[in-house]
Design a protein around this motif. Structure first.
Motif, PDB file in Angstrom:
ATOM      1  N   HIS A   1       0.838  -1.208   0.000  1.00  0.00           N
ATOM      2  CA  HIS A   1       0.000   0.000   0.000  1.00  0.00           C
ATOM      3  C   HIS A   1       0.872   1.256   0.000  1.00  0.00           C
ATOM      4  CE1 HIS A   1      -2.623   3.146   1.733  1.00  0.00           C
ATOM      5  NE2 HIS A   1      -3.511   2.585   0.935  1.00  0.00           N
ATOM      6  N   ASP A   2       1.922   1.254   0.822  1.00  0.00           N
ATOM      7  CA  ASP A   2       2.835   2.404   0.858  1.00  0.00           C
ATOM      8  C   ASP A   2       3.517   2.612  -0.491  1.00  0.00           C
ATOM      9  OD1 ASP A   2       2.175   2.817   3.507  1.00  0.00           O
ATOM     10  OD2 ASP A   2       4.002   1.869   4.300  1.00  0.00           O
ATOM     11  N   ARG A   3       3.930   1.549  -1.133  1.00  0.00           N
ATOM     12  CA  ARG A   3       4.584   1.654  -2.449  1.00  0.00           C
ATOM     13  C   ARG A   3       3.612   2.209  -3.496  1.00  0.00           C
ATOM     14  NH1 ARG A   3       8.054   1.054   0.628  1.00  0.00           N
ATOM     15  NH2 ARG A   3       9.787  -0.402   0.583  1.00  0.00           N
ATOM     16  N   MET A   4       2.372   1.793  -3.405  1.00  0.00           N
ATOM     17  CA  MET A   4       1.358   2.319  -4.332  1.00  0.00           C
ATOM     18  C   MET A   4       1.219   3.828  -4.148  1.00  0.00           C
ATOM     19  SD  MET A   4       0.042   0.199  -6.447  1.00  0.00           S
ATOM     20  CE  MET A   4      -1.395   1.142  -6.910  1.00  0.00           C
ATOM     21  N   GLN A   5       1.198   4.281  -2.909  1.00  0.00           N
ATOM     22  CA  GLN A   5       1.091   5.720  -2.655  1.00  0.00           C
ATOM     23  C   GLN A   5       2.315   6.465  -3.178  1.00  0.00           C
ATOM     24  OE1 GLN A   5       0.200   5.751   1.586  1.00  0.00           O
ATOM     25  NE2 GLN A   5      -1.947   6.161   1.130  1.00  0.00           N
ATOM     26  N   GLU A   6       3.502   5.870  -3.005  1.00  0.00           N
ATOM     27  CA  GLU A   6       4.726   6.490  -3.526  1.00  0.00           C
ATOM     28  C   GLU A   6       4.678   6.615  -5.048  1.00  0.00           C
ATOM     29  OE1 GLU A   6       8.061   4.220  -2.143  1.00  0.00           O
ATOM     30  OE2 GLU A   6       7.570   4.570  -0.041  1.00  0.00           O
ATOM     31  N   LEU A   7       4.229   5.568  -5.719  1.00  0.00           N
ATOM     32  CA  LEU A   7       4.140   5.617  -7.183  1.00  0.00           C
ATOM     33  C   LEU A   7       3.115   6.654  -7.636  1.00  0.00           C
ATOM     34  CD1 LEU A   7       4.407   1.817  -8.007  1.00  0.00           C
ATOM     35  CD2 LEU A   7       6.030   3.608  -8.672  1.00  0.00           C
ATOM     36  N   CYS A   8       2.010   6.728  -6.933  1.00  0.00           N
ATOM     37  CA  CYS A   8       1.003   7.740  -7.272  1.00  0.00           C
ATOM     38  C   CYS A   8       1.596   9.139  -7.140  1.00  0.00           C
ATOM     39  CB  CYS A   8      -0.229   7.595  -6.385  1.00  0.00           C
ATOM     40  SG  CYS A   8      -1.304   6.228  -6.844  1.00  0.00           S
ATOM     41  N   GLU A   9       2.311   9.384  -6.060  1.00  0.00           N
ATOM     42  CA  GLU A   9       2.935  10.693  -5.857  1.00  0.00           C
ATOM     43  C   GLU A   9       3.947  10.996  -6.954  1.00  0.00           C
ATOM     44  OE1 GLU A   9       4.595  11.058  -1.931  1.00  0.00           O
ATOM     45  OE2 GLU A   9       2.709  10.440  -0.987  1.00  0.00           O
ATOM     46  N   ARG A  10       4.729  10.000  -7.342  1.00  0.00           N
ATOM     47  CA  ARG A  10       5.753  10.191  -8.372  1.00  0.00           C
ATOM     48  C   ARG A  10       5.137  10.648  -9.693  1.00  0.00           C
ATOM     49  NH1 ARG A  10       9.487   5.232  -9.522  1.00  0.00           N
ATOM     50  NH2 ARG A  10      10.150   5.794  -7.427  1.00  0.00           N
ATOM     51  N   TYR A  11       3.947  10.156 -10.011  1.00  0.00           N
ATOM     52  CA  TYR A  11       3.307  10.483 -11.281  1.00  0.00           C
ATOM     53  C   TYR A  11       2.176  11.500 -11.134  1.00  0.00           C
ATOM     54  CZ  TYR A  11       6.110   6.878 -13.383  1.00  0.00           C
ATOM     55  OH  TYR A  11       7.176   6.147 -13.828  1.00  0.00           O
ATOM     56  N   GLY A  12       2.094  12.126  -9.969  1.00  0.00           N
ATOM     57  CA  GLY A  12       1.094  13.177  -9.773  1.00  0.00           C
ATOM     58  C   GLY A  12      -0.330  12.660  -9.737  1.00  0.00           C
ATOM     59  N   LEU A  13      -0.511  11.468  -9.206  1.00  0.00           N
ATOM     60  CA  LEU A  13      -1.840  10.866  -9.106  1.00  0.00           C
ATOM     61  C   LEU A  13      -2.223  10.716  -7.642  1.00  0.00           C
ATOM     62  CD1 LEU A  13      -1.249   7.995 -11.672  1.00  0.00           C
ATOM     63  CD2 LEU A  13      -2.676  10.003 -12.052  1.00  0.00           C
ATOM     64  N   THR A  14      -3.508  10.577  -7.400  1.00  0.00           N
ATOM     65  CA  THR A  14      -3.993  10.229  -6.074  1.00  0.00           C
ATOM     66  C   THR A  14      -4.624   8.849  -6.165  1.00  0.00           C
ATOM     67  OG1 THR A  14      -6.198  11.142  -6.430  1.00  0.00           O
ATOM     68  CG2 THR A  14      -4.513  12.655  -5.564  1.00  0.00           C
ATOM     69  N   MET A  15      -4.831   8.235  -5.028  1.00  0.00           N
ATOM     70  CA  MET A  15      -5.474   6.921  -5.023  1.00  0.00           C
ATOM     71  C   MET A  15      -6.889   7.037  -5.623  1.00  0.00           C
ATOM     72  SD  MET A  15      -3.225   4.799  -3.995  1.00  0.00           S
ATOM     73  CE  MET A  15      -3.961   3.297  -3.410  1.00  0.00           C
ATOM     74  N   GLU A  16      -7.522   8.195  -5.447  1.00  0.00           N
ATOM     75  CA  GLU A  16      -8.862   8.408  -6.017  1.00  0.00           C
ATOM     76  C   GLU A  16      -8.827   8.436  -7.548  1.00  0.00           C
ATOM     77  OE1 GLU A  16      -7.669  10.557  -3.492  1.00  0.00           O
ATOM     78  OE2 GLU A  16      -8.643   9.303  -1.987  1.00  0.00           O
TER      79      GLU A  16
END
Length: 107
Positions: A79-94
């Motif tokens: 879950h933490d890695r998913m959040q990191e990847l989202c941040e890297r590409y300017g995305l949110t989990m939503e």
């Protein structure tokens, strides 16, 4: 990648011969981000399915205490890695929760 608007499509010739590229309107500036969004959506869907399966196994008593601990830690790290990847590409989990029209949202 976003669906093309009807007024952007060429006149229909033979729909059986039209390629996906002719049916989609791609923006070269956002295609990488859109592809990453799609891949992360699939990974998040699989992560949530694994989490649900793990909870079922815990509820059923199929796991030892050590296995439960390792599984929980692994899912938290994922879950933490998913959040990191989202941040890297300017995305949110939503952003990963795709709208499937009449079916509702994906996640």
């Amino acid at each position: 990648m976003v669906p093309a608007h009807p007024d952007e499509l060429p006149p229909p010739l033979d729909t059986s011969r039209r390629t996906a590229a002719e049916r989609l309107h791609t923006d070269p500036d956002t295609v990488e981000r859109d592809l990453v969004r799609l891949v992360l959506t699939i990974v998040e869907l699989l992560r949530q399915l694994m989490e649900r399966q793990a909870l079922h196994r815990v509820d059923a008593g199929d796991l030892t205490d050590d296995q439960e601990e390792r599984l929980g830690l692994t899912l938290m790290i994922l879950h933490d890695r998913m959040q990191e990847l989202c941040e890297r590409y300017g995305l949110t989990m939503e952003d990963l929760n795709l709208d499937l029209g009449p079916l509702g949202t994906l996640l």
